[in-house]
Design an enzyme around this catalytic site. Structure first.
Site, mmCIF file in Angstrom:
data_model
loop_
_atom_site.group_PDB
_atom_site.id
_atom_site.type_symbol
_atom_site.label_atom_id
_atom_site.label_comp_id
_atom_site.label_asym_id
_atom_site.label_seq_id
_atom_site.Cartn_x
_atom_site.Cartn_y
_atom_site.Cartn_z
ATOM 1 N N GLU A 1 -12.009 -0.422 -10.643
ATOM 2 C CA GLU A 1 -11.561 -1.362 -11.671
ATOM 3 C C GLU A 1 -12.427 -1.425 -12.927
ATOM 4 O O GLU A 1 -11.913 -1.565 -14.047
ATOM 5 C CB GLU A 1 -11.421 -2.774 -11.078
ATOM 6 C CG GLU A 1 -10.273 -2.931 -10.081
ATOM 7 C CD GLU A 1 -10.570 -2.332 -8.716
ATOM 8 O OE1 GLU A 1 -11.758 -2.023 -8.436
ATOM 9 O OE2 GLU A 1 -9.628 -2.148 -7.916
ATOM 10 N N ASP B 1 -4.123 -10.191 -8.611
ATOM 11 C CA ASP B 1 -4.376 -9.195 -9.673
ATOM 12 C C ASP B 1 -3.195 -8.378 -10.221
ATOM 13 O O ASP B 1 -2.746 -8.574 -11.354
ATOM 14 C CB ASP B 1 -5.508 -8.249 -9.249
ATOM 15 C CG ASP B 1 -5.352 -7.649 -7.846
ATOM 16 O OD1 ASP B 1 -4.305 -7.852 -7.237
ATOM 17 O OD2 ASP B 1 -6.290 -6.965 -7.384
ATOM 18 N N THR C 1 -0.757 0.679 -10.364
ATOM 19 C CA THR C 1 -2.038 0.064 -10.019
ATOM 20 C C THR C 1 -2.931 0.972 -9.191
ATOM 21 O O THR C 1 -4.092 0.652 -8.945
ATOM 22 C CB THR C 1 -1.822 -1.302 -9.327
ATOM 23 O OG1 THR C 1 -3.055 -2.018 -9.338
ATOM 24 C CG2 THR C 1 -1.319 -1.138 -7.906
ATOM 25 N N GLU D 1 0.822 -1.215 0.000
ATOM 26 C CA GLU D 1 0.000 0.000 0.000
ATOM 27 C C GLU D 1 0.852 1.260 0.000
ATOM 28 O O GLU D 1 0.543 2.221 -0.697
ATOM 29 C CB GLU D 1 -0.948 0.020 1.214
ATOM 30 C CG GLU D 1 -1.979 -1.096 1.230
ATOM 31 C CD GLU D 1 -3.073 -0.944 0.175
ATOM 32 O OE1 GLU D 1 -3.081 0.073 -0.532
ATOM 33 O OE2 GLU D 1 -3.911 -1.858 0.066
ATOM 34 N N ARG E 1 0.578 3.733 -3.278
ATOM 35 C CA ARG E 1 -0.047 5.046 -3.053
ATOM 36 C C ARG E 1 0.993 6.148 -2.851
ATOM 37 O O ARG E 1 0.987 7.154 -3.536
ATOM 38 C CB ARG E 1 -0.982 4.993 -1.846
ATOM 39 C CG ARG E 1 -2.092 3.978 -2.064
ATOM 40 C CD ARG E 1 -3.129 4.026 -0.969
ATOM 41 N NE ARG E 1 -3.859 2.774 -0.944
ATOM 42 C CZ ARG E 1 -5.153 2.661 -0.676
ATOM 43 N NH1 ARG E 1 -5.852 3.711 -0.398
ATOM 44 N NH2 ARG E 1 -5.739 1.478 -0.671
HETATM 45 C C1 DMJ Z 1 -6.401 0.127 -5.190
HETATM 46 O O1 DMJ Z 1 -5.687 0.467 -4.056
HETATM 47 C C2 DMJ Z 1 -5.509 -0.491 -6.224
HETATM 48 O O2 DMJ Z 1 -6.142 -0.464 -7.454
HETATM 49 C C3 DMJ Z 1 -5.147 -1.905 -5.913
HETATM 50 O O3 DMJ Z 1 -4.392 -2.507 -6.932
HETATM 51 C C4 DMJ Z 1 -6.391 -2.722 -5.701
HETATM 52 N N1 DMJ Z 1 -7.312 -2.119 -4.786
HETATM 53 C C5 DMJ Z 1 -7.570 -0.719 -4.776
HETATM 54 C C6 DMJ Z 1 -8.805 -0.280 -5.489
HETATM 55 O O4 DMJ Z 1 -9.863 -1.121 -5.473
#
Ligand code: DMJ
Length: 641
Positions: free
Chosen positions: A530, A396, A616, A263, A267
């Site tokens: 997503e 994922d 992501t 995370e 982020r």
């Molecule tokens: C986000 O923090 C990112 O996209 C992560 O890869 C998956 N979950 C959340 C959003 O749903």
């Protein structure tokens, strides 16, 4: 045994000599054993110890009691993916404490048993080989421009201006109006965050206060860092400047809490990197390098596969208590590559690239069941811990980062390319299903048994398969584009089959129906991006107007069901219009959901895909044009001489 008699020595005298020798030898061997044993008590840094006991190096603590592991079986489903953890903060911060890790006994023995013994030796070899290979690669990569990173050179190597001719403003008035609406939603979310939760990680829009949570190790301002680039590309400059000032004066890295490596990376590292590349503001670069250094101790494991949790102050790291037998999670350690390559770019320190190349090589080499990558891997033995495979939570973004690593390397990273297309083939052969009603979906795989469930998180895969279509084998390109469109269509269906026109956390294909959540615990929507992410990519790839229409449906649904007086909130049940809000404005709503919507209604020249790859968390990172950067460096050198 026969002893020959020595001249001048009596038989009894010889017997005496022999027993003296025997005692002496016994004494000597005892001494050697003692000395060797004493090595174990020497500190780790002593060279002799490292020479003699190289394979028994001390391991970092793995934490998580048996109870924690059992708790995992009971943990709420929304915790199925690390990204989801932050997302449940609104209602589950107390629950989170239950599964959170308590330092306890090391579980290495258990890991070894599960993972098998031989792997350790293989990995010791693999690691040393890998390290020297990546050392070579990075040394040559930086030989020409090994001074400092030059923002000017980077800008000169972009093919197009990042914000397009006119900030991506579409010529069609209706689309422009829709884009303006998304910008208003961003401003509304931001203003409320600023008013009620400034400096905290996220806004609680119903109670009008801030949420800190336990994912970021004491770091603050997650919504600020996640918003920097969105504010900037939307031209919300006053808001962007406030955010920048906060980073400069308040973003404190000397926190001492327990952070999710994943995370913090997607982020904070991702957000600061993007902000730097878009604006050239040095403070972002300084901060991101400072933060990158703090993440490195997580990689101190026998295999170099990082553990999931790290104390940013002490550098101690451990595995999630709920993760099987102290394992690391594929979607976590497999979602570092893009950011770490850029940390090396900016800092000129090859260590970041080496860390992620080591992960890559291990994954490339390890045997994969049916070519699939299970979600849990032991950082001690380097073996899979159980055979659960998912393109949604836990797996994922690992797949996403393979194709994006290839694209971000200016299509030179052939290992990433091969691993991606091989994985996609295995996914198609084992996971992709067609429902009786004709919907294509990705099932989950548990040791060969299919679970006909698709998580909201797995809906990113429409976009992923879409952006990878063009570089697949020539006879597969159209097929990949079709597959991407089919999956995006299925995810859209999961939205249309609800009362709110927002999609559930997971939907199933079984007797209960198609693309529908059949369990109460899967009916919530927490402002996730997503599905909209896939609309955005499919729009850019096909320009089929339906993707913009679908995006607009989502805007209307968000306005109707998630907008409250002081921000946006997730809802607990997408199948009822009498909304029950979860009181959480996720930071990814600002960085991803609203950014993807804005891009969907913008011209393609805003953050053109030739130059930018989204991490992501939707933070844009530039393609690294190694050849161009080196030419520019040589030219700069010649000019200055
Ligand atoms: C986000 O923090 C990112 O996209 C992560 O890869 C998956 N979950 C959340 C959003 O749903």
């Amino acid at each position: 045994m026969v002893f020959r008699k020595l001249p001048g020595v009596s038989a009894s005298g010889m017997g005496l000599r022999l027993s003296q020798k025997f005692v002496f030898l016994l004494f000597l061997s005892g001494l050697v054993t003692l000395c060797f044993g004493a090595l174990f008590f020497l500190p780790d840094s002593v060279r002799l110890k490292r020479i003699f006991l190289s394979k028994t190096e001390t391991q970092p603590v793995t934490v998580g009691s048996e109870n924690d592991a059992r708790e995992h079986l009971k943990r709420p489903k929304e915790l199925d993916h690390p990204g989801a953890m932050t997302s449940t903060k609104g209602e589950t911060s107390t629950k989170m404490r239950t599964w959170s890790r308590k330092p306890s006994v090391s579980r290495e023995g258990a890991e070894e048993r599960l993972a098998g013994g031989r792997a350790q030796e293989d990995l010791t070899l693999l690691r040393s080989r890998t390290e020297s290979a990546s050392e070579k690669a990075t040394a040559s990569d930086y030989s020409v421009h090994s001074d400092t990173f030059s923002y000017g050179r980077f800008k000169r190597c972009l093919l197009k201006p990042p914000l397009g001719r006119d900030g991506g403003k579409p010529s069609d008035p209706k689309t422009d109006e829709r884009r303006e609406k998304v910008k208003e939603m961003m401003k509304f979310s931001w203003d409320n965050y600023k008013r009620y939760a400034w400096g905290k990680n996220e806004l609680r829009p119903l109670t009008r206060n801030g949420h800190i949570g336990n994912m970021f190790g004491g770091l603050r301002g997650a919504s600020i860092i996640d918003s920097l680039d969105t504010l900037y590309i939307m031209g919300l400059m006053d808001e962007y400047n406030d955010a920048k000032e906060w980073v400069k004066t308040n973003l404190e890295m000397n926190s001492n809490g327990e952070a999710s490596l994943f995370e913090v990376n997607i982020r904070y590292v991702g957000g600061l990197l993007s902000a730097y590349y878009l604006t050239g503001e040095e403070a972002f670069k300084t901060k991101v390098i400072e933060l990158g250094e703090k993440l490195l101790p997580a990689f101190n494991t026998p295999t170099g596969i990082p553990r999931g949790v790290i104390n940013l102050g002490s550098g101690t790291s451990w595995s999630w208590g709920w993760a099987s037998a102290g394992s690391s999670i594929l979607a976590e350690f497999g979602t570092l590559h893009l950011e770490f390559v850029h940390l090396t770019e900016l800092s000129r320190n090859p260590v970041y690239t080496e860390k992620v190349m080591n992960i890559r090589k291990l994954l490339n080499k390890i045997e994969k069941p049916h070519g699939l990558y299970p979600n849990f891997l032991s950082p001690v033995s380097g073996n899979w811990v159980q055979h659960h495979v998912s393109i949604g939570g836990l797996g994922d973004s690992f797949y996403e980062y393979l194709i994006k690593s290839f694209l971000m390397s200016d299509k030179t990273d052939d290992d990433a390319k091969k691993m991606y297309y091989d994985a996609l083939e295995a996914i198609e052969a084992n996971l992709v299903q067609k429902s009786p009603g004709g919907l294509t979906y990705m099932a989950e795989w548990r040791g060969g048994i299919l679970d006909h469930k698709m998580g909201h998180l797995a809906c990113f895969s429409g976009g992923m398969i879409g952006i990878g279509a063009d570089d697949g084998a020539s006879d597969k390109r159209q097929h990949y584009l079709d597959l991407a469109a089919e999956i995006t269509h299925t995810c859209h269906e999961s939205y249309t089959r609800t009362a709110t026109k927002l999609g559930p956390e997971a939907f199933r294909f079984d007797a209960g129906g198609e693309a529908t959540a059949t369990r109460l615990s899967e009916r919530y929507y927490i402002l996730r991006p997503e599905v909209i992410e896939s609309y955005m990519y499919m729009w850019r790839l096909t320009h089929d107007p339906k993707y913009r229409e679908w995006g607009w449906e989502a805007v209307e649904a968000l306005e109707r069901h998630c907008r409250v007086d002081s921000g946006f909130s997730g809802i607990r049940d997408v199948y009822t219009t009498s909304a029950s809000h979860d009181n959480m404005q996720q930071s990814f709503f600002l960085s991803e959901t609203l950014k993807y919507l804005y891009l969907l209604f913008s011209d393609d020249d805003l953050l053109p895909m030739e130059d930018w790859i989204f991490n992501t968390e939707a933070h844009p990172l530039p393609v690294v044009r190694r050849g161009c950067l080196q030419d520019e460096a040589t030219q700069d050198k010649t000019t200055s001489e």
